[in-house]
Design a protein around this motif. Sequence first.
Motif, PDB file in Angstrom:
ATOM      1  N   ASP A   7       0.785  -1.241   0.000  1.00 52.59           N
ATOM      2  CA  ASP A   7       0.000   0.000   0.000  1.00 52.59           C
ATOM      3  C   ASP A   7       0.818   1.292   0.000  1.00 52.59           C
ATOM      4  OD1 ASP A   7      -2.304  -1.582   0.108  1.00 52.59           O
ATOM      5  OD2 ASP A   7      -2.283  -1.577   2.293  1.00 52.59           O
ATOM      6  N   THR A   8       2.141   1.252   0.166  1.00 50.79           N
ATOM      7  CA  THR A   8       2.903   2.492   0.160  1.00 50.79           C
ATOM      8  C   THR A   8       4.319   2.281  -0.357  1.00 50.79           C
ATOM      9  OG1 THR A   8       3.807   4.306   1.492  1.00 50.79           O
ATOM     10  CG2 THR A   8       3.497   2.179   2.596  1.00 50.79           C
ATOM     11  N   PRO A   9       4.806   3.163  -1.235  1.00 51.56           N
ATOM     12  CA  PRO A   9       6.204   3.079  -1.681  1.00 51.56           C
ATOM     13  C   PRO A   9       7.153   3.784  -0.718  1.00 51.56           C
ATOM     14  CG  PRO A   9       5.117   4.862  -2.833  1.00 51.56           C
ATOM     15  CD  PRO A   9       4.061   4.211  -1.959  1.00 51.56           C
ATOM     16  N   TRP A  10       6.624   4.340   0.358  1.00 48.93           N
ATOM     17  CA  TRP A  10       7.407   5.178   1.256  1.00 48.93           C
ATOM     18  C   TRP A  10       8.128   4.402   2.350  1.00 48.93           C
ATOM     19  CZ3 TRP A  10       8.196  10.474   0.976  1.00 48.93           C
ATOM     20  CH2 TRP A  10       7.468  11.140  -0.042  1.00 48.93           C
ATOM     21  N   LEU A  11       7.837   3.123   2.539  1.00 51.31           N
ATOM     22  CA  LEU A  11       8.395   2.373   3.655  1.00 51.31           C
ATOM     23  C   LEU A  11       9.161   1.142   3.188  1.00 51.31           C
ATOM     24  CD1 LEU A  11       5.367   2.445   6.122  1.00 51.31           C
ATOM     25  CD2 LEU A  11       7.426   3.856   6.222  1.00 51.31           C
ATOM     26  N   ARG A  12      10.258   0.839   3.915  1.00 52.26           N
ATOM     27  CA  ARG A  12      11.042  -0.367   3.664  1.00 52.26           C
ATOM     28  C   ARG A  12      11.187  -1.135   4.973  1.00 52.26           C
ATOM     29  NH1 ARG A  12       9.564   1.140  -0.138  1.00 52.26           N
ATOM     30  NH2 ARG A  12      10.532   1.812  -2.095  1.00 52.26           N
ATOM     31  N   ARG A  13      11.033  -2.459   4.878  1.00 52.15           N
ATOM     32  CA  ARG A  13      11.197  -3.336   6.043  1.00 52.15           C
ATOM     33  C   ARG A  13      12.307  -4.332   5.716  1.00 52.15           C
ATOM     34  NH1 ARG A  13       6.511  -5.770   6.073  1.00 52.15           N
ATOM     35  NH2 ARG A  13       5.416  -4.647   7.725  1.00 52.15           N
ATOM     36  N   PHE A  14      13.304  -4.453   6.600  1.00 52.20           N
ATOM     37  CA  PHE A  14      14.431  -5.348   6.361  1.00 52.20           C
ATOM     38  C   PHE A  14      14.318  -6.664   7.122  1.00 52.20           C
ATOM     39  CE2 PHE A  14      16.142  -1.068   5.592  1.00 52.20           C
ATOM     40  CZ  PHE A  14      16.659  -1.241   4.312  1.00 52.20           C
ATOM     41  N   HIS A  15      13.608  -6.640   8.264  1.00 55.55           N
ATOM     42  CA  HIS A  15      13.488  -7.846   9.079  1.00 55.55           C
ATOM     43  C   HIS A  15      12.059  -7.975   9.602  1.00 55.55           C
ATOM     44  CE1 HIS A  15      17.798  -6.680   9.414  1.00 55.55           C
ATOM     45  NE2 HIS A  15      17.991  -7.973   9.340  1.00 55.55           N
ATOM     46  N   THR A  16      11.644  -9.210   9.815  1.00 59.16           N
ATOM     47  CA  THR A  16      10.339  -9.440  10.417  1.00 59.16           C
ATOM     48  C   THR A  16      10.452  -9.244  11.929  1.00 59.16           C
ATOM     49  OG1 THR A  16      10.817 -11.810  10.571  1.00 59.16           O
ATOM     50  CG2 THR A  16       9.622 -11.034   8.618  1.00 59.16           C
ATOM     51  N   ASP A  75       3.870  16.459   5.559  1.00 59.34           N
ATOM     52  CA  ASP A  75       2.440  16.267   5.285  1.00 59.34           C
ATOM     53  C   ASP A  75       2.190  14.935   4.581  1.00 59.34           C
ATOM     54  OD1 ASP A  75       1.816  18.722   6.386  1.00 59.34           O
ATOM     55  OD2 ASP A  75       1.681  19.775   4.464  1.00 59.34           O
ATOM     56  N   ILE A  76       2.994  14.657   3.555  1.00 60.83           N
ATOM     57  CA  ILE A  76       2.802  13.434   2.771  1.00 60.83           C
ATOM     58  C   ILE A  76       3.103  12.197   3.603  1.00 60.83           C
ATOM     59  CG2 ILE A  76       3.634  12.107   0.789  1.00 60.83           C
ATOM     60  CD1 ILE A  76       4.150  14.788  -0.623  1.00 60.83           C
ATOM     61  N   ILE A  77       4.231  12.232   4.314  1.00 58.35           N
ATOM     62  CA  ILE A  77       4.629  11.051   5.084  1.00 58.35           C
ATOM     63  C   ILE A  77       3.649  10.780   6.221  1.00 58.35           C
ATOM     64  CG2 ILE A  77       6.420  10.077   6.568  1.00 58.35           C
ATOM     65  CD1 ILE A  77       8.464  11.627   4.846  1.00 58.35           C
ATOM     66  N   ALA A  78       3.204  11.828   6.903  1.00 57.60           N
ATOM     67  CA  ALA A  78       2.231  11.629   7.979  1.00 57.60           C
ATOM     68  C   ALA A  78       0.967  10.965   7.446  1.00 57.60           C
ATOM     69  CB  ALA A  78       1.900  12.962   8.639  1.00 57.60           C
ATOM     70  N   ALA A  79       0.524  11.381   6.280  1.00 54.73           N
ATOM     71  CA  ALA A  79      -0.659  10.762   5.669  1.00 54.73           C
ATOM     72  C   ALA A  79      -0.393   9.301   5.320  1.00 54.73           C
ATOM     73  CB  ALA A  79      -1.075  11.545   4.426  1.00 54.73           C
ATOM     74  N   GLU A  80       0.813   9.007   4.817  1.00 50.19           N
ATOM     75  CA  GLU A  80       1.166   7.638   4.462  1.00 50.19           C
ATOM     76  C   GLU A  80       1.247   6.735   5.685  1.00 50.19           C
ATOM     77  OE1 GLU A  80       1.664   6.159   1.546  1.00 50.19           O
ATOM     78  OE2 GLU A  80       1.360   7.931   0.292  1.00 50.19           O
ATOM     79  N   LEU A  81       1.660   7.283   6.826  1.00 49.03           N
ATOM     80  CA  LEU A  81       1.848   6.475   8.027  1.00 49.03           C
ATOM     81  C   LEU A  81       0.572   6.269   8.829  1.00 49.03           C
ATOM     82  CD1 LEU A  81       5.257   7.727   9.498  1.00 49.03           C
ATOM     83  CD2 LEU A  81       4.818   5.970   7.769  1.00 49.03           C
ATOM     84  N   THR A  82      -0.454   7.000   8.503  1.00 52.94           N
ATOM     85  CA  THR A  82      -1.683   6.955   9.301  1.00 52.94           C
ATOM     86  C   THR A  82      -2.189   5.533   9.512  1.00 52.94           C
ATOM     87  OG1 THR A  82      -2.338   9.176   8.619  1.00 52.94           O
ATOM     88  CG2 THR A  82      -4.074   7.725   9.450  1.00 52.94           C
ATOM     89  N   GLY A  83      -2.164   4.726   8.476  1.00 57.60           N
ATOM     90  CA  GLY A  83      -2.653   3.355   8.596  1.00 57.60           C
ATOM     91  C   GLY A  83      -1.719   2.426   9.345  1.00 57.60           C
ATOM     92  N   TRP A  84      -0.533   2.927   9.687  1.00 56.38           N
ATOM     93  CA  TRP A  84       0.480   2.098  10.356  1.00 56.38           C
ATOM     94  C   TRP A  84       0.639   2.463  11.825  1.00 56.38           C
ATOM     95  CZ3 TRP A  84       2.914  -1.818   7.653  1.00 56.38           C
ATOM     96  CH2 TRP A  84       2.706  -1.811   6.267  1.00 56.38           C
ATOM     97  N   THR A  85      -0.228   3.312  12.337  1.00 56.83           N
ATOM     98  CA  THR A  85      -0.066   3.810  13.705  1.00 56.83           C
ATOM     99  C   THR A  85      -1.149   3.285  14.649  1.00 56.83           C
ATOM    100  OG1 THR A  85      -1.294   5.835  13.117  1.00 56.83           O
ATOM    101  CG2 THR A  85       1.109   5.900  12.925  1.00 56.83           C
ATOM    102  N   ARG A  86      -1.721   2.138  14.319  1.00 58.77           N
ATOM    103  CA  ARG A  86      -2.741   1.553  15.184  1.00 58.77           C
ATOM    104  C   ARG A  86      -2.130   0.637  16.243  1.00 58.77           C
ATOM    105  NH1 ARG A  86      -5.130   1.124   9.922  1.00 58.77           N
ATOM    106  NH2 ARG A  86      -6.747   2.732   9.632  1.00 58.77           N
TER     107      ARG A  86
END
Length: 257
Positions: A7-16, A75-86
């Motif tokens: 859902d977003t090109p703004w985030l990278r995850r390297f480890h589970t 502004d853009i990043i905060a909007a992108e992270l909204t779904g990840w802050t639950r």
Amino acid sequence: MPVTPADTPWLRRFHTADDGALRLFCFPHAGGNASYFFPLSTLLAPRTEMLTVQYPGRQERFNEPRIESMTELADIIAAELTGWTRVPFALFGHSMGATLAFEVACRLRANGAEPSALFVSGRRAPSIPAPGSVHLATDEELVADIRLLGGTESRMLDNAELLAAILPAVRSDYVATETYRYQGADPLRCPVTAFIGDADPRVDTVQAEAWARHTTGRFQLHTFSGGHFFLARHFDALAESIGATVGPGDQELLTRN
């Protein structure tokens, strides 16, 4: 290899990470990319889920338009992270990334998502102006400033082809950093921890201690040996500090609040 969360090109995850792990959003320095924080992710996994912000104009986002406004980026990043802050989350940023992490934290807080902690590295507090004109300098002068700060391998700066590829993103980030002006915001409630190098030409102890003004929570300052990119030699200590600052008790308390 990094994994791009859906859902977003703004985030990278390297480890589970383990179920229920703290989620840590990391913000790179000017000219930096998500890969810089791979060593920190290695140290924090699996107890912390690290998601690193990938700015446009570099690595796999190389052909995307760069953004030269800290406010627009926030502004853009905060909007992108909204779904990840639950889930309980914290933010960490180095240099330009520290200011950006703060601005994003303020926006998330205004939308009802209070961070568990803010970690800022190699950056003076937002309330202390940091004007500059390096973004207007020649390429040679810009490269000289990059060399002064360290953090970029000499082979990249000495290779004309590589330099031509990375310099536009660096200059755009310098524009965002040097034209940034703090507009004021209510203090955060979460703990704020600052890290600096004792030989950093960009920030001193007084400037770093001013981060305390930006939270009603506890403030800590840790000074390490090294210059602006001291953290490359101290990722283990940073990982330990992050774990100590945001333990299960802190997460549960902030979740209830």
